[in-house]
Scaffold this active site. Structure first.
Site, PDB file in Angstrom:
ATOM      1  CE  LYS A 206      -1.804   5.609   3.027  1.00  0.00           C
ATOM      2  NZ  LYS A 206      -2.760   6.161   2.070  1.00  0.00           N
ATOM      3  CB  VAL A 207       4.695   4.453  -2.547  1.00  0.00           C
ATOM      4  CG1 VAL A 207       5.967   3.844  -3.125  1.00  0.00           C
ATOM      5  CG2 VAL A 207       3.748   3.341  -2.100  1.00  0.00           C
ATOM      6  CB  ALA A 286       3.488   4.201 -10.118  1.00  0.00           C
ATOM      7  NE  ARG A 287      -2.106   0.480 -10.366  1.00  0.00           N
ATOM      8  CZ  ARG A 287      -1.681   0.029  -9.195  1.00  0.00           C
ATOM      9  NH1 ARG A 287      -0.379  -0.178  -9.014  1.00  0.00           N
ATOM     10  NH2 ARG A 287      -2.518  -0.200  -8.199  1.00  0.00           N
ATOM     11  CD  GLU A 316       1.869  -5.362 -14.585  1.00  0.00           C
ATOM     12  OE1 GLU A 316       1.279  -6.038 -13.708  1.00  0.00           O
ATOM     13  OE2 GLU A 316       2.527  -4.347 -14.324  1.00  0.00           O
ATOM     14  CG  HIS A 335       3.128  -5.686 -10.476  1.00  0.00           C
ATOM     15  ND1 HIS A 335       2.062  -5.234 -11.211  1.00  0.00           N
ATOM     16  CD2 HIS A 335       3.078  -4.991  -9.311  1.00  0.00           C
ATOM     17  CE1 HIS A 335       1.394  -4.326 -10.521  1.00  0.00           C
ATOM     18  NE2 HIS A 335       2.007  -4.166  -9.363  1.00  0.00           N
TER      19      HIS A 335
END
Length: 599
Positions: A206-207, A286-287, A316, A335
């Protein structure tokens, strides 16, 4: 005695000695509840509390801030208790009074929470995509559905990716800091243009696809890598799907949009950075774990990577002395991918709708854990459920990069009639095996068909009715994937499809066929498949290499066409062999091809 009539009791010595964690003295109750207080007689006399429901509405605990639009939806059907910044102890105390819980990423929903709910908690809603903070196994064990909000953040994350792309290319953050420090360094912050540059979108979900659309609008040439993305969807927006190596070797800019899975963990590392075009620029919304951060610092220092723009990190928040964050060529944000007012409201509505539906007993397409299955059905199907998932995992790992899964055929062989064998759970587990190794989506009986359809995967089922006793629900399960290339050519059937077949033996799933080769190996640990020339000593040679690496072999089976002809050796191993060990196996002259598969 109702709470409204019990004020006099609050001055009794017994109640004055209530411990600090007492429900009534620390945590206010929703208006949906009253409290009855009675004093027990005897040596251990003391107050006894009974919580009384004042109406039939369910209660939803909101543990972190949620948008007003979502709250409005919830208040129409439930009593809403907004209690933020609860300690773990306070959450456990409150949860026994609640039917639903909504959290973001800051609240840990642990096994203790589900135990404290005593079975009352019906649904946990995660307002966002990731569910790392929810104990899914405990939720399923206690019969609690977990739902998330995976779509509302899409545009916000894509826009942030484009914002970082442009800011990095034009040194916006560095120039801003410089001018605020009283400097005027026009020559130092000369940027690069985006027009005509090649952007590699790594992960075309999607992104990723939304980033590609926007980058095309900026005049960039966009390529993408995602071995499981439908090629027609990419073509529709003018994007070419390419291999992983081609993407990283030809890109001027790389934008990461892949989930964090064992296959993608640190996928950008020393080895992959060395293949990139010198001066490449990298964006990650993303990650954090998909990049080896130490390797990225080295690549930045060496000039291989000119700049990086990062919204996510392995830890994080990152350490204050992080070399990566402090690097002059790195633009960093905390983030913020989903942090727009519109996205927050969208997430609130999406999660509220999912929670309300779950409280009404509806099946949510965004459910991320398996529902409870009747004990008698699960007991009978348990080994076949495990077999189904492992066959799916095995089949998808056999696909060569660049080939998308579109058409899957599942064959069940059974002596039972169609009405006596419900295959929905088995189909869901095959879908789970096909999708989870290459995605961050959690697949279960609730969302399996929806998830497969969303990814353009068509799963057809066929039943072979066998003669004999229907005592066992299934004789074998076969999975075939059409129109793909295979990493292991021997897994291709006579009609050019990847084909794997398995049976349950002594309550344990076994792989019994690969392509047209018969094998017999337990589906435990991991698996090495070798096609070889059938000759003496092959088992010993491979076994010796694994033994020298201290890799334990659990099972070994050889299926052959005929003596001294081709054969396939299937080896079950408890540990993952090193790259060197696998290379040594591949270098054995009689070995024609091999593949290592994680189960």
């Amino acid at each position: 005695m109702a709470a409204s009539a019990s004020t006099s009791f609050l001055s009794t010595p017994a109640l004055r000695k209530l411990p600090p964690c007492s429900l009534s003295c620390k945590l206010p109750l929703s208006d949906a509840f009253g409290v009855s207080v009675s004093l027990r007689r005897g040596r251990r006399a003391g107050p006894s509390f009974v919580v009384l429901a004042m109406d039939a509405k369910p209660t939803v605990l909101i543990a972190e801030k949620l948008g007003e639009a979502g709250l409005k939806l919830l208040k129409e059907v439930a009593n809403v208790d907004c209690s933020y910044n609860l300690s773990p102890e306070e959450l456990c105390t409150k949860i026994s009074l609640c039917d639903a819980l909504i959290v973001r990423s800051g609240t840990k929903v642990t096994r203790d929470v589900f135990e404290a709910s005593a079975g009352r908690l019906k649904v946990v809603g995660r307002a966002g995509v990731g569910i790392d903070n929810v104990d899914l196994a405990a939720a399923t064990e206690f019969g609690c559905l977990v739902v998330n909000a995976p779509t509302a953040n899409t545009v916000a994350a894509a826009e942030h990716g484009i914002a970082l792309l442009a800011a990095m290319a034009r040194n916006i953050a560095q120039a801003d800091a410089s001018i605020k420090a009283g400097k005027w360094q026009r020559n130092k912050y000369v940027g690069v243009s985006l027009v005509g540059k090649t952007l590699a979108v790594m992960g075309f979900g999607k992104v990723g696809s939304e980033v590609a659309r926007r980058a095309k609008g900026l005049g960039m040439h966009v390529i993408a890598h995602d071995p499981y993305a439908p090629a027609d969807r990419a073509r529709a927006i003018g994007v070419e799907l390419v291999s992983f190596d081609e993407a990283i070797e030809t890109a001027d800019f790389i934008s990461l949009h892949m989930p964090l899975t064992p296959a993608t963990s640190k996928i950008l590392n020393d080895e992959t950075f060395a293949k990139m075009k010198k001066g490449v620029r990298i964006v990650n919304v993303a990650r954090g774990g998909v990049i080896d951060e130490e390797a990225l610092v080295k690549a930045l220092d060496a000039g291989i990577v000119a700049q990086a723009a990062l919204d996510v990190f392995t830890v994080e928040p990152p350490p204050k002395d992080s070399k990566l964050v402090l690097h002059e060529q790195v633009t960093a944000t905390p983030h913020l991918g989903a942090s727009t007012m519109e996205a927050q409201e969208g997430v609130a509505i999406e999660i509220a709708e999912a929670v309300v539906g779950a409280l009404k007993g509806e099946l949510a397409a965004t459910a991320v854990n398996a529902p409870m299955v009747p004990a008698e059905v699960l007991a009978e199907l348990k080994p076949f459920v495990e077999l189904a998932e492992k066959l799916g995992r095995l089949a998808v790992q056999l696909i060569a990069g660049g080939s998308g899964v579109k058409s899957v055929k599942v064959t069940y062989a059974s002596a039972r009639g169609p009405d006596d064998l419900d295959t929905r759970l088995l189909r869901a587990m095959i879908t789970k095996g096909l999708i989870e190794p290459i995605s961050s989506v959690f697949v279960n009986l609730v969302n399996a068909d929806f998830t497969a359809k969303q990814r353009g995967i068509r799963i057809a089922e066929e039943r072979i009715i066998l003669d004999g006793s229907p005592e066992s629900p299934l004789e074998f399960i076969q999975v075939q994937i059409a129109n793909v290339e295979s990493r292991f050519a021997s897994a291709m059937s006579e009609i050019g499809e990847i084909k794997v077949e398995g049976r349950v033996k002594d309550a344990t799933p076994h792989l019994t066929k690969v392509g047209y080769f018969d094998v017999d190996v337990s589906l435990e640990g991991s698996l090495i498949l070798c096609r070889q020339v059938d000759q003496p000593g092959m088992i010993g040679k491979v076994g010796s290499i694994l033994g020298e690496e201290n890799v334990n072999v659990s099972f070994m089976s050889v299926g052959r066409i005929a003596p001294r002809k081709q054969a396939v050796m299937a080896i079950g191993v408890d540990e993952q062999p090193s790259k060197e060990a696998l290379k040594r196996i591949g270098d054995i002259p009689a070995v024609e091809e091999f593949v290592f598969l994680k189960l």
